[in-house]
Design a protein around this motif. Structure first.
Motif, short mmCIF file in Angstrom:
data_model
loop_
_atom_site.label_atom_id
_atom_site.label_comp_id
_atom_site.label_asym_id
_atom_site.label_seq_id
_atom_site.Cartn_x
_atom_site.Cartn_y
_atom_site.Cartn_z
N VAL A 274 -14.32 -13.72 -9.67
CA VAL A 274 -13.64 -14.47 -10.85
C VAL A 274 -14.33 -15.79 -11.27
O VAL A 274 -14.52 -15.96 -12.34
CB VAL A 274 -12.15 -14.58 -10.62
CG1 VAL A 274 -11.37 -15.18 -11.80
CG2 VAL A 274 -11.31 -13.26 -10.34
N PHE A 275 -14.41 -16.72 -10.34
CA PHE A 275 -15.07 -17.97 -10.58
C PHE A 275 -15.68 -18.21 -9.31
O PHE A 275 -15.54 -18.36 -8.32
CB PHE A 275 -14.30 -18.96 -10.79
CG PHE A 275 -14.64 -20.08 -11.41
CD1 PHE A 275 -14.87 -20.44 -12.46
CD2 PHE A 275 -15.13 -21.24 -10.38
CE1 PHE A 275 -15.54 -21.81 -12.93
CE2 PHE A 275 -15.43 -22.40 -10.52
CZ PHE A 275 -15.93 -22.71 -12.03
N ASP A 276 -17.13 -18.79 -9.73
CA ASP A 276 -18.13 -19.08 -8.51
C ASP A 276 -18.34 -20.76 -8.73
O ASP A 276 -18.55 -21.25 -9.61
CB ASP A 276 -19.50 -18.55 -8.79
CG ASP A 276 -20.53 -18.89 -7.65
OD1 ASP A 276 -20.43 -19.72 -7.12
OD2 ASP A 276 -21.31 -17.88 -7.27
N PHE A 277 -17.98 -21.38 -7.63
CA PHE A 277 -17.85 -22.69 -7.58
C PHE A 277 -19.39 -23.24 -7.41
O PHE A 277 -19.46 -24.49 -7.38
CB PHE A 277 -16.91 -23.23 -6.50
CG PHE A 277 -15.55 -23.04 -6.62
CD1 PHE A 277 -14.80 -24.06 -7.55
CD2 PHE A 277 -14.94 -22.04 -6.11
CE1 PHE A 277 -13.69 -23.61 -7.72
CE2 PHE A 277 -13.63 -21.72 -6.45
CZ PHE A 277 -12.94 -22.61 -7.26
N GLY A 278 -20.49 -22.40 -7.07
CA GLY A 278 -21.87 -23.06 -7.03
C GLY A 278 -21.83 -23.22 -5.51
O GLY A 278 -21.15 -22.73 -4.52
N ILE B 9 -3.59 -25.78 -7.33
CA ILE B 9 -4.66 -26.86 -7.09
C ILE B 9 -5.37 -26.08 -6.01
O ILE B 9 -4.86 -25.50 -4.98
CB ILE B 9 -4.31 -27.86 -6.69
CG1 ILE B 9 -3.50 -28.82 -7.87
CG2 ILE B 9 -5.33 -29.01 -6.34
CD1 ILE B 9 -2.97 -29.84 -7.76
N LEU B 10 -6.78 -26.18 -5.72
CA LEU B 10 -7.59 -25.61 -4.67
C LEU B 10 -8.60 -26.68 -4.25
O LEU B 10 -9.36 -27.46 -5.18
CB LEU B 10 -8.46 -24.46 -5.18
CG LEU B 10 -9.40 -23.85 -4.07
CD1 LEU B 10 -9.28 -22.38 -4.44
CD2 LEU B 10 -11.01 -24.30 -4.47
N LYS C 123 -6.03 -22.91 -12.92
CA LYS C 123 -5.87 -22.34 -13.96
C LYS C 123 -6.89 -22.28 -14.90
O LYS C 123 -7.43 -21.57 -15.57
CB LYS C 123 -4.57 -23.01 -14.62
CG LYS C 123 -3.53 -22.63 -13.75
CD LYS C 123 -2.88 -21.13 -13.71
CE LYS C 123 -1.44 -21.09 -13.00
NZ LYS C 123 -1.22 -22.05 -11.71
N LYS C 124 -7.36 -23.75 -15.10
CA LYS C 124 -8.61 -23.88 -16.13
C LYS C 124 -10.07 -23.74 -15.18
O LYS C 124 -11.03 -24.08 -16.00
CB LYS C 124 -8.40 -25.30 -16.60
CG LYS C 124 -7.21 -25.48 -17.33
CD LYS C 124 -6.90 -26.82 -17.97
CE LYS C 124 -5.64 -27.03 -18.85
NZ LYS C 124 -5.41 -28.27 -19.12
N TYR C 125 -9.90 -23.81 -13.93
CA TYR C 125 -11.07 -23.94 -13.25
C TYR C 125 -11.99 -25.09 -13.78
O TYR C 125 -13.11 -25.31 -14.15
CB TYR C 125 -11.85 -22.78 -13.14
CG TYR C 125 -11.27 -21.86 -12.48
CD1 TYR C 125 -11.42 -21.73 -11.22
CD2 TYR C 125 -10.96 -20.31 -13.20
CE1 TYR C 125 -10.71 -20.49 -10.50
CE2 TYR C 125 -10.31 -19.41 -12.41
CZ TYR C 125 -10.12 -19.86 -11.02
OH TYR C 125 -9.71 -18.65 -10.18
N LYS C 126 -11.37 -26.33 -13.47
CA LYS C 126 -11.84 -27.69 -13.96
C LYS C 126 -11.61 -28.54 -12.89
O LYS C 126 -10.55 -28.49 -12.00
CB LYS C 126 -11.00 -27.99 -15.21
CG LYS C 126 -11.66 -29.49 -15.77
CD LYS C 126 -10.72 -29.77 -16.88
CE LYS C 126 -11.22 -31.23 -17.31
NZ LYS C 126 -10.49 -31.78 -18.67
N MET C 127 -12.78 -29.38 -12.55
CA MET C 127 -12.58 -30.36 -11.43
C MET C 127 -11.73 -31.34 -11.82
O MET C 127 -11.88 -31.92 -12.95
CB MET C 127 -13.96 -30.69 -10.86
CG MET C 127 -14.08 -31.59 -9.73
SD MET C 127 -15.75 -32.02 -9.12
CE MET C 127 -16.33 -30.60 -8.65
#
Length: 584
Positions: free
Chosen positions: A308-312, A327-328, A346-350
């Protein structure tokens, strides 16, 4: 009514005390500091009870009114745990023998929390998995005894209600949530056979035909099993002690997904290397994995095991979801430098990027807004202490152990899930009186002769940026339709060229000009725009290369990272080619 302020229990060479959480951050006066050497402590699941052991006694304390329920002479308790509803207290002492008791003492004891009476004792030589496991409603409890699972009902430990016997059962986990309870059991392979994990619903035990799901695999000296909060699926990290390829010091790990409806899958991790951390989101509909050789990758997967999302990539080896799941935190502790990345799920924003150097422990506060990082002995015997943070990166409180003193453990008072609701996420750093939240990165040493010259710095590893995989998943779902459409177009063009070649062979006019005929029959259709034709040619070349890579992958060849990334871009390339060809 305002939510309560969670307490933080602390034990070390100064004894045991409790501290009020933010915004107070002061020592709690209801609990009187015990300066005796504290060997262990724990809270009940709802945080209403607290128990600790010293070199002389065992205590049970009621947190709300500060009343001591009881203290009894049980010295040197090494581990203590409450049952989920707080009706039973389990304690474990080191197993020992004496001349009077050749068999040894029964060192696992179960106590009635209200009266302090010992209701049952067992022999438990090993500390690993020492405590019985209860269902959330305490209707059943389980112990592993000589490769058998013994089930007790309604805390009646004098009678074994059911047994689950499999050859060499070495691990089990009981599902959380409501009834009926499920249990996942692990049996290691023997004589060249595979290891397997089976899911059963209590009390329907028996052979493989009675199992809800069955997953077998090779390359597993040990496993870690993790249920999601709803009790519908298990993540299994299978590990070998030695990587026979010699690629990893940590052995070799694979991650498997097994659901109670019988579905199972291998979670495909696109980077080789160890699996450091696997955690379910409290929502139970996704999980995060930190994996791969450093700098490690971190990826969120849905329950279909799709990314779903890759944080690099980054210096991390652990992941922690907040109790509310909104929050993660990705962190690099232990042999890493304590970098943390705080993300909005939710937004995958740092949100923030603080650093807690030399930390050995990390815990979320039940309010979902604060965390504690600690440096504890015996992992580190110097610089012991802890910090309370806000998730935006502000340090709200700092405690340093006195000189020559040690910190052994910190623990937040837990609460039931409904006590603290999810709050809107803040991105601006909250006010703090402690210190700056940003840490200046250490500068690499440069000789004096080179300090006034431009640096020629090159990274050992190429960092990968975060990437939202939701669009990629949707493209993959539509790939079959798009690929089928393009295949029909290619077949139609091929048939047209063959028909044209046949007509040209029968035409006498084209026979008189063979060179021209050859050119017309072999040249692809042209748009009249050289740049457009060049783009189409390059796209076809890339798609052909991807098809060759997929054939190699299907044949079992291990692909490199860049080759896997090329395969993942196939859907986008096919779509781009389709758009260009439609414009011809």
């Amino acid at each position: 009514m305002a939510p309560p302020v969670p307490l933080l229990a602390v034990r070390g060479t100064e004894g045991i005390f409790m501290q009020n959480g933010p915004p107070l951050c002061s020592e709690n006066t209801t609990f009187q500091r015990d300066k005796q050497v504290c060997t262990c402590f724990t809270f009940s699941r709802d945080g209403s009870l607290f128990s600790w052991g010293t070199t002389e006694k065992l205590h049970v304390f009621k947190v709300a009114d500060g009343r001591m329920l009881w203290s009894i002479d049980v010295p040197k308790v090494a581990a203590v745990e409450f049952s989920p509803k707080g009706t039973t207290l389990a304690t474990w002492n080191l197993y020992s023998k004496s001349k009077e008791t050749a068999q040894g003492d029964q060192n696992l004891r179960l106590w009635n929390v209200q009266t302090g009476a010992c209701v049952k004792s067992f022999y438990q030589k090993n500390r690993e998995n020492w405590c019985p496991v209860w269902s959330d409603d305490e209707s059943i409890s389980v112990r592993n005894v000589n490769n058998e699972l013994h089930f007790f009902e309604n805390n009646q430990f004098d009678t074994i209600a059911n047994k689950l016997h499999l050859q060499k059962v070495s691990g089990f986990v009981l599902s959380p949530g409501s009834q009926p309870s499920k249990v996942a059991v692990y049996v290691p392979g023997s004589k060249g056979g595979p290891s397997f994990v089976r899911l059963y619903q209590y009390p329907n035990f028996g052979g493989p035909t009675n199992a809800l799901a069955n997953k077998s695999f090779f390359k597993a000296d040990s496993v870690e099993m993790l249920w999601n909060k709803k009790g519908t699926a298990v993540l299994i990290t299978a590990s070998t002690e030695v990587d026979k390829t010699g690629a990893s010091y940590y052995g070799e790990q694979t991650l498997h997904y097994v659901a109670t409806n019988g579905e199972s899958a291998v979670v495909q991790l696109p980077k080789n290397g160890p699996i450091y951390s696997v955690v379910w989101n409290p929502s139970s509909d996704e999980f995060c994995v930190v994996y791969g050789f450093m700098p490690a990758k971190a990826t969120v997967f849905n329950i279909k095991c799709e990314p779903v999302f890759d944080f690099g990539t980054g210096p991390r080896n652990a992941v922690y979801y907040s109790p509310q799941g909104h929050i993660l935190v990705l962190a690099g502790f232990g042999n890493l430098r304590g970098h943390m990345e705080v993300w909005d799920t939710k937004k995958y924003k740092m949100i923030s990027k603080p650093q807690a150097a030399d930390s050995t422990h990390f815990y979320w506060c039940p309010d979902g807004e604060h965390i504690v990082t600690a440096t504890c002995s015996p992992r580190l015997k110097v610089g012991n202490g802890y910090k309370i943070w806000h998730y935006t990166g502000a340090v709200l409180y700092k405690y340093d152990s006195p000189q020559n003193g040690e910190l052994w453990q910190v623990l937040w008072q837990p609460f039931l899930q409904e006590v603290f609701q999810e709050k809107p996420i803040k991105y601006q750093v909250v006010q703090s009186d402690i210190c700056s939240t940003e840490t200046k990165p250490a500068q690499a040493y440069r000789p004096p002769a080179l300090r006034n010259k431009p640096s020629s710095f090159s990274k050992l590893h190429e960092d990968e940026p975060p990437q939202n995989m939701k669009g990629q998943v949707e493209c993959d779902k539509q790939l079959s339709k798009s690929a089928l459409k393009n295949q029909k177009k290619r077949e139609a063009k091929k048939a047209a060229r063959q028909e044209a070649k046949l007509d040209e062979g029968q035409d006498k006019h084209f026979a008189e000009e063979p060179k021209q005929t050859q050119t017309v029959s072999s040249a692809p259709s042209s748009s009249g725009d050289p740049e457009l034709d060049k783009k189409i040619k390059n796209l076809k070349k890339k798609i052909k290369a991807i098809e060759q890579l997929k054939e190699q992958q299907a044949a079992g060849k291990q692909l490199e990272k860049n080759q896997i990334e090329k395969i993942q871009k196939e859907a986008l390339l096919l779509k781009e080619l389709e758009d260009l060809e439609l414009g011809l």
